[in-house]
Motif scaffolding. Structure first.
Motif, PDB file in Angstrom:
ATOM      1  N   GLY A  69       0.397  -1.509   0.335  1.00 17.66           N
ATOM      2  CA  GLY A  69       0.039  -0.220   0.032  1.00 17.66           C
ATOM      3  C   GLY A  69       0.837   1.307  -0.095  1.00 17.66           C
ATOM      4  O   GLY A  69       2.073   1.202   0.280  1.00 17.66           O
ATOM      5  N   ALA A  70      -0.250   2.347  -0.403  1.00 12.73           N
ATOM      6  CA  ALA A  70       0.618   3.436  -0.195  1.00 12.73           C
ATOM      7  C   ALA A  70       0.606   4.689   0.570  1.00 12.73           C
ATOM      8  O   ALA A  70      -0.430   3.880   1.214  1.00 12.73           O
ATOM      9  CB  ALA A  70       0.480   4.219  -1.529  1.00 12.73           C
ATOM     10  N   GLN A  71       1.949   5.486   1.346  1.00 13.68           N
ATOM     11  CA  GLN A  71       2.026   6.341   1.680  1.00 13.68           C
ATOM     12  C   GLN A  71       1.108   7.215   1.459  1.00 13.68           C
ATOM     13  O   GLN A  71       0.504   7.869   2.001  1.00 13.68           O
ATOM     14  CB  GLN A  71       3.093   6.769   2.667  1.00 13.68           C
ATOM     15  CG  GLN A  71       3.734   5.604   3.657  1.00 13.68           C
ATOM     16  CD  GLN A  71       5.208   6.107   3.785  1.00 13.68           C
ATOM     17  OE1 GLN A  71       5.430   7.090   4.130  1.00 13.68           O
ATOM     18  NE2 GLN A  71       5.275   5.433   5.682  1.00 13.68           N
ATOM     19  N   VAL A  72       1.157   7.486  -0.021  1.00 11.96           N
ATOM     20  CA  VAL A  72       0.728   8.825  -0.072  1.00 11.96           C
ATOM     21  C   VAL A  72       0.546   8.428  -1.781  1.00 11.96           C
ATOM     22  O   VAL A  72       1.461   7.714  -2.363  1.00 11.96           O
ATOM     23  CB  VAL A  72       2.213  10.120  -0.163  1.00 11.96           C
ATOM     24  CG1 VAL A  72       1.136  11.382  -1.618  1.00 11.96           C
ATOM     25  CG2 VAL A  72       2.043  10.499   0.964  1.00 11.96           C
ATOM     26  N   GLU A  73      -0.168   9.464  -2.254  1.00 10.82           N
ATOM     27  CA  GLU A  73      -0.587   8.516  -4.239  1.00 10.82           C
ATOM     28  C   GLU A  73      -0.829   9.874  -4.982  1.00 10.82           C
ATOM     29  O   GLU A  73      -1.503  11.319  -3.976  1.00 10.82           O
ATOM     30  CB  GLU A  73      -1.595   8.029  -4.355  1.00 10.82           C
ATOM     31  CG  GLU A  73      -1.355   6.164  -4.358  1.00 10.82           C
ATOM     32  CD  GLU A  73      -2.064   5.631  -4.849  1.00 10.82           C
ATOM     33  OE1 GLU A  73      -2.532   4.274  -4.324  1.00 10.82           O
ATOM     34  OE2 GLU A  73      -3.202   6.005  -5.720  1.00 10.82           O
ATOM     35  N   ALA A  74       0.440  10.284  -5.703  1.00 13.17           N
ATOM     36  CA  ALA A  74      -0.030  11.210  -6.517  1.00 13.17           C
ATOM     37  C   ALA A  74      -1.119  11.214  -8.055  1.00 13.17           C
ATOM     38  O   ALA A  74      -0.032  10.375  -8.395  1.00 13.17           O
ATOM     39  CB  ALA A  74       0.726  11.885  -6.295  1.00 13.17           C
ATOM     40  N   LEU A  89       4.343   5.721  -2.984  1.00  7.89           N
ATOM     41  CA  LEU A  89       5.166   6.631  -1.755  1.00  7.89           C
ATOM     42  C   LEU A  89       4.921   5.560  -0.828  1.00  7.89           C
ATOM     43  O   LEU A  89       4.303   5.059  -0.909  1.00  7.89           O
ATOM     44  CB  LEU A  89       5.236   8.002  -1.394  1.00  7.89           C
ATOM     45  CG  LEU A  89       6.426   8.127   0.281  1.00  7.89           C
ATOM     46  CD1 LEU A  89       8.102   7.706  -0.483  1.00  7.89           C
ATOM     47  CD2 LEU A  89       6.011   8.902   0.869  1.00  7.89           C
ATOM     48  N   LEU A  90       6.171   4.510  -1.275  1.00  9.58           N
ATOM     49  CA  LEU A  90       6.051   3.101  -0.650  1.00  9.58           C
ATOM     50  C   LEU A  90       6.380   3.171   1.124  1.00  9.58           C
ATOM     51  O   LEU A  90       7.002   4.051   0.505  1.00  9.58           O
ATOM     52  CB  LEU A  90       6.708   2.186  -0.933  1.00  9.58           C
ATOM     53  CG  LEU A  90       6.176   1.540  -2.579  1.00  9.58           C
ATOM     54  CD1 LEU A  90       7.306   0.478  -2.687  1.00  9.58           C
ATOM     55  CD2 LEU A  90       4.524   0.709  -2.169  1.00  9.58           C
ATOM     56  N   PRO A  91       5.722   2.778   1.734  1.00 13.22           N
ATOM     57  CA  PRO A  91       6.232   2.986   3.211  1.00 13.22           C
ATOM     58  C   PRO A  91       7.857   2.332   3.259  1.00 13.22           C
ATOM     59  O   PRO A  91       7.969   1.422   2.429  1.00 13.22           O
ATOM     60  CB  PRO A  91       5.755   1.688   4.145  1.00 13.22           C
ATOM     61  CG  PRO A  91       4.786   0.407   3.907  1.00 13.22           C
ATOM     62  CD  PRO A  91       4.698   1.696   2.176  1.00 13.22           C
ATOM     63  N   TRP A 150       9.548  15.792  -0.756  1.00 18.40           N
ATOM     64  CA  TRP A 150       8.636  16.758  -0.157  1.00 18.40           C
ATOM     65  C   TRP A 150       7.311  16.250   0.777  1.00 18.40           C
ATOM     66  O   TRP A 150       7.178  16.600   1.691  1.00 18.40           O
ATOM     67  CB  TRP A 150       7.427  17.254  -1.598  1.00 18.40           C
ATOM     68  CG  TRP A 150       6.727  18.831  -0.381  1.00 18.40           C
ATOM     69  CD1 TRP A 150       7.964  19.437   0.462  1.00 18.40           C
ATOM     70  CD2 TRP A 150       5.369  18.912  -0.656  1.00 18.40           C
ATOM     71  NE1 TRP A 150       6.068  20.344   1.291  1.00 18.40           N
ATOM     72  CE2 TRP A 150       4.749  20.016   0.371  1.00 18.40           C
ATOM     73  CE3 TRP A 150       4.299  18.103  -1.122  1.00 18.40           C
ATOM     74  CZ2 TRP A 150       3.641  20.466   0.490  1.00 18.40           C
ATOM     75  CZ3 TRP A 150       2.940  18.297  -0.492  1.00 18.40           C
ATOM     76  CH2 TRP A 150       3.077  19.455   0.208  1.00 18.40           C
ATOM     77  N   HIS A 151       6.516  15.363   0.529  1.00 16.63           N
ATOM     78  CA  HIS A 151       5.240  14.298   1.130  1.00 16.63           C
ATOM     79  C   HIS A 151       5.721  13.800   2.363  1.00 16.63           C
ATOM     80  O   HIS A 151       5.396  14.352   3.545  1.00 16.63           O
ATOM     81  CB  HIS A 151       4.582  14.002   0.657  1.00 16.63           C
ATOM     82  CG  HIS A 151       2.988  13.879  -0.542  1.00 16.63           C
ATOM     83  ND1 HIS A 151       2.710  14.432   0.215  1.00 16.63           N
ATOM     84  CD2 HIS A 151       3.201  13.922  -1.675  1.00 16.63           C
ATOM     85  CE1 HIS A 151       1.617  14.719  -1.021  1.00 16.63           C
ATOM     86  NE2 HIS A 151       2.633  14.736  -1.735  1.00 16.63           N
ATOM     87  N   SER A 152       7.484  13.437   2.146  1.00 17.00           N
ATOM     88  CA  SER A 152       7.398  12.367   3.386  1.00 17.00           C
ATOM     89  C   SER A 152       8.265  13.285   3.740  1.00 17.00           C
ATOM     90  O   SER A 152       8.288  13.059   5.647  1.00 17.00           O
ATOM     91  CB  SER A 152       8.536  10.868   2.440  1.00 17.00           C
ATOM     92  OG  SER A 152       9.130  11.992   2.162  1.00 17.00           O
TER      93      SER A 152
END
Ligand SMILES: [Zn+2]
Length: 327
Positions: A69-74, A89-91, A150-152
């Protein structure tokens, strides 16, 4: 990274489709399409499929769930053929670090996805330097790496400290408490070749590979113009006063989030006063020496930056063609 070999051509490698980001229903329908693909980033490194033909960073959407699963998707945009491209963004736990021999210049972490021999993590600098993906894939990976970095690092509101929420298909983070909205940042960096007639100024930082000389560079400060930043950096790092600035070209440099703004600048003199904290050395090179650097035959074994970097193209442009300054 987008190549600068084709300077003079404006190439937009993909359509960002930014007008589509605001509509979650449309984004979901793009995501569900069979031709949708995802660029995966784990611990700041792209995850690609290792095929006989080379690296393929455009993976089926099903890989997101397969890898935890993704921590963030864009939503990144659409390819010229119209295929929707996403970023995830993968964990950190999705990958394992086997070794780290990074030297401050290159990212030499060995990362693997356990149980997935078909997937390979290669850092973006090596991908670009080795030409391991196509130009359009390189441009997409540059955006993916910068955005996910940036997200992380911006999970909390810089105004009130509360956890923020991903919005606008991954292109914004909103604070549910103080209502502040946060946009991904891009840091402007000026990179310039100071020239005086038949000589150009190059310097080297201690962390550079042995013998490599490059154009001077530095961050643009708040309230500063590109031109003022160019003159300030050359004065601070090499003690050389400068006059006219000529814009050349720009290049995204997602290490972690810079936009390199390449310029030529006219030096007032060749007197040097090198800042030894910033630079190990700076010196003037004749045009013949500059050509020798680019062609890899400098008599002292000195080297130009690799062709993936805008500094290489600044030097090349000046060495082979005239650069004129508007008075
Ligand atoms: Zn807040």
């Amino acid at each position: 990274l987008p190549s600068l070999e084709g300077l003079g051509y404006v190439v937009d490698y993909f359509d960002r489709g930014s007008y589509r980001r605001e509509d979650p229903v449309e984004v979901a329908s793009l995501r569900a399409r069979e031709d949708a693909r995802v660029l995966l980033i784990a611990r700041e490194m792209p995850v690609s499929r290792n095929t006989e033909k080379g690296l393929d960073p455009l993976l089926p959407m099903s890989e997101i769930a397969a890898l935890g699963g993704a921590q963030v998707e864009a939503f990144l945009g659409l390819t010229p053929a119209g295929a929707p491209i996403f970023i995830a963004l993968l964990p950190d736990e999705a990958v394992e670090q086997r070794a780290d021999t990074s030297d401050g210049f290159l990212d030499r972490r060995i990362l693997v996805v356990p149980g997935r021999e078909d997937l390979k993590l290669v850092d973006l600098r090596s991908i670009a330097a080795g030409g391991l993906v196509t130009q359009d894939q390189g441009a997409m990976l540059a955006a993916a790496k910068a955005l996910m970095n940036w997200h992380s690092r911006h999970r909390f509101c810089s105004n009130c400290g509360s956890p923020t929420e991903v919005a606008v298909a991954g292109w914004r983070r909103d604070c549910p408490v103080c209502k502040a909205i946060h946009f991904p940042r891009t840091d402007p960096v000026v990179i310039m070749l100071a020239v005086d007639g038949d000589a150009c100024l190059l310097g080297r930082q201690p962390r550079f590979p042995k013998g490599m000389y490059s154009a001077l560079a530095g961050f643009v400060e708040p309230g500063e113009t590109i031109e003022a930043a160019v003159r300030r950096e050359v004065r601070e790092e090499a003690g050389v006063a400068c006059r006219a600035v000529q814009y050349f070209a720009s290049q995204p440099w997602p290490f972690p989030a810079s936009l390199m703004i390449g310029c030529f600048v006219e030096a007032e003199s060749r007197n040097l006063e090198v800042d030894r904290v910033e630079l190990e050395d700076a010196r003037w090179f004749s045009r013949e020496e500059a050509v020798a650097l680019i062609e890899g035959r400098h008599p002292d074994g000195l080297l130009a930056p690799a062709s993936m970097a805008i500094a290489h193209h600044l030097l090349k442009r000046w060495a082979y063609k005239a650069v004129t300054f508007d008075k």
